[in-house]
Enzyme design. Structure first.
Site, mmCIF file in Angstrom:
data_model
loop_
_atom_site.group_PDB
_atom_site.id
_atom_site.type_symbol
_atom_site.label_atom_id
_atom_site.label_comp_id
_atom_site.label_asym_id
_atom_site.label_seq_id
_atom_site.Cartn_x
_atom_site.Cartn_y
_atom_site.Cartn_z
ATOM 1 N N ARG A 164 41.935 -22.283 -15.625
ATOM 2 C CA ARG A 164 41.037 -21.383 -16.525
ATOM 3 C C ARG A 164 39.856 -22.684 -16.772
ATOM 4 O O ARG A 164 39.214 -22.603 -18.020
ATOM 5 C CB ARG A 164 41.504 -20.967 -17.738
ATOM 6 C CG ARG A 164 42.666 -19.740 -17.416
ATOM 7 C CD ARG A 164 42.001 -18.929 -16.873
ATOM 8 N NE ARG A 164 43.178 -17.819 -16.271
ATOM 9 C CZ ARG A 164 44.043 -17.742 -15.309
ATOM 10 N NH1 ARG A 164 43.631 -18.769 -14.355
ATOM 11 N NH2 ARG A 164 44.764 -16.952 -15.170
ATOM 12 N N SER A 242 43.311 -11.729 -22.300
ATOM 13 C CA SER A 242 44.182 -12.651 -22.832
ATOM 14 C C SER A 242 42.932 -13.549 -23.652
ATOM 15 O O SER A 242 42.204 -14.200 -23.240
ATOM 16 C CB SER A 242 44.726 -13.515 -22.003
ATOM 17 O OG SER A 242 45.584 -12.626 -21.088
ATOM 18 N N GLU A 338 40.520 -18.449 -25.124
ATOM 19 C CA GLU A 338 40.061 -18.571 -23.685
ATOM 20 C C GLU A 338 38.415 -18.081 -23.778
ATOM 21 O O GLU A 338 37.506 -18.497 -23.106
ATOM 22 C CB GLU A 338 40.737 -17.537 -22.802
ATOM 23 C CG GLU A 338 40.171 -17.535 -21.488
ATOM 24 C CD GLU A 338 41.181 -16.705 -20.577
ATOM 25 O OE1 GLU A 338 40.748 -16.309 -19.751
ATOM 26 O OE2 GLU A 338 42.652 -16.736 -21.007
#
Length: 347
Positions: A164, A242, A338
């Protein structure tokens, strides 16, 4: 280019939070995108580039500068031996692209079905799901370098992909993605299924394949069950997917009882594991449907934080901060959000 002065960040994001912007500039070509960014840079106005808005927490005070809304389109296909190269404009909606490749029997994107947002955002976040990451499919990223005021073509190695993460995420605002080139396989079956939940849904063993359409349908059903497929009519999908990344820690510091997966070797040479952020959140007292006013965890998945109409980013971040503090206190692990949260005056 279309310029508006009555826009609000809340209307541009899936979380639905954020205040007014000074100027909203909507672009439909790469040349317009570069021109819009250059114009703002020359005038000294902060720039925020927005695609699908599915990974963005808009500041309540809004944006004192230009928001450049990327609506570029175009997919160029090149058959290259045993693979197919697709150069995709940054503004192409991601899931529509995935659906088109499945219909054309091109394998690689199918585990990434149902992810909201635009194609240009995928290399920034190194988007991944169900055992697949775009880093394994990208052959190059064409971007505008704002400091050098020129276009650059980045190789996968130059992109600095990690879990990520990427060079583009590490240097926010330095580059504007114009297009991404992917290499897919022309075949009717998927890439090897490497995610246990997906394999179970499909009724196959790990490492086996399945028809592309079956994999896409299975992923969409799994994601919908978790409220992870954006639907403007469904309040449970008012989220950024998420909210926290799965933390990677030394294997010796794995949390007892927490699901984990091997995550390679760390800089110190020790084995690492990836922990389940969802398990940590739930086990710290924030299970599905935990609410605090107009924000809270989704009733379908504890890792998705959702908002109600009228919610603010301050409310959302306060709630997220409570989760981070609870997980750290109970398990000694620090969760990292995130979604991107830009400052009101640029960064």
């Amino acid at each position: 280019m279309l310029v508006r002065r009555d826009a609000c960040l809340a209307e541009l994001t899936t979380l639905g939070v954020g205040g007014p912007v000074d100027r909203l500039v909507e672009v439909t070509t790469a040349d317009e995108l570069i021109a819009a960014v250059r114009d703002a840079d020359d005038a000294g106005r902060p720039v925020l580039v927005v695609g699908g808005g599915s990974n963005l927490i808009g500041p309540d005070e809004g944006w004192r500068g230009d928001v450049v809304l990327v609506r570029t389109r175009g997919v160029n296909r090149t058959d290259d031996g045993g693979r197919v190269l697709l150069e995709v404009a940054a503004g192409e909606p991601w899931d529509a692209l995935v659906g088109a490749t499945v219909e054309q029997q091109l394998a690689g994107f199918e585990p990434l079905s149902g992810i909201p947002g635009s194609t240009g955002a995928t290399p920034v976040q190194n988007v991944g799901a169900y055992g697949q990451e775009v880093a394994t499919l990208i052959t190059s990223v064409r971007a505008y370098d704002r400091a050098a005021r020129t276009e650059r073509l980045f190789t996968p190695e130059e992109c600095g992909f990690a879990y990520r993460d990427s060079r583009f995420k590490q240097h926010p605002g330095a580059y504007v993605v114009l297009s991404v080139t992917f290499a897919l396989r022309p075949q009717p079956h998927s890439v090897a299924v490497s995610y246990a939940e997906l394999a179970k849904k499909l009724g196959v063993e790990l490492g086996e394949t399945a028809p592309l359409a079956d994999v896409r349908q299975a992923v969409l059903e799994l994601r919908r069950g978790k409220g992870m497929v954006w639907d403007p009519t469904d309040p449970h999908t008012r989220s950024a997917g998420s909210f926290f990344t799965n933390p990677i820690v030394p294997a010796a510091e794995a949390v007892p009882g927490c699901p984990s997966w091997p995550a390679g070797i760390g800089a110190d040479g020790a084995a690492q594991v990836k922990l389940s952020a969802a398990w940590l959140v739930q086990s710290a007292g924030f299970g599905k449907g935990t609410r605090d006013g107009r924000v809270g965890t989704s009733p379908r998945h504890s890792l998705a934080l959702t908002t109600e109409p009228g919610a603010t980013s301050a409310e959302l971040m306060t709630f997220a901060g409570r989760i981070v503090a609870a997980v750290r206190e109970r398990f000694g692990v620090t969760l990292v959000p995130e979604p991107v949260r830009p400052g009101a005056a640029g960064r």
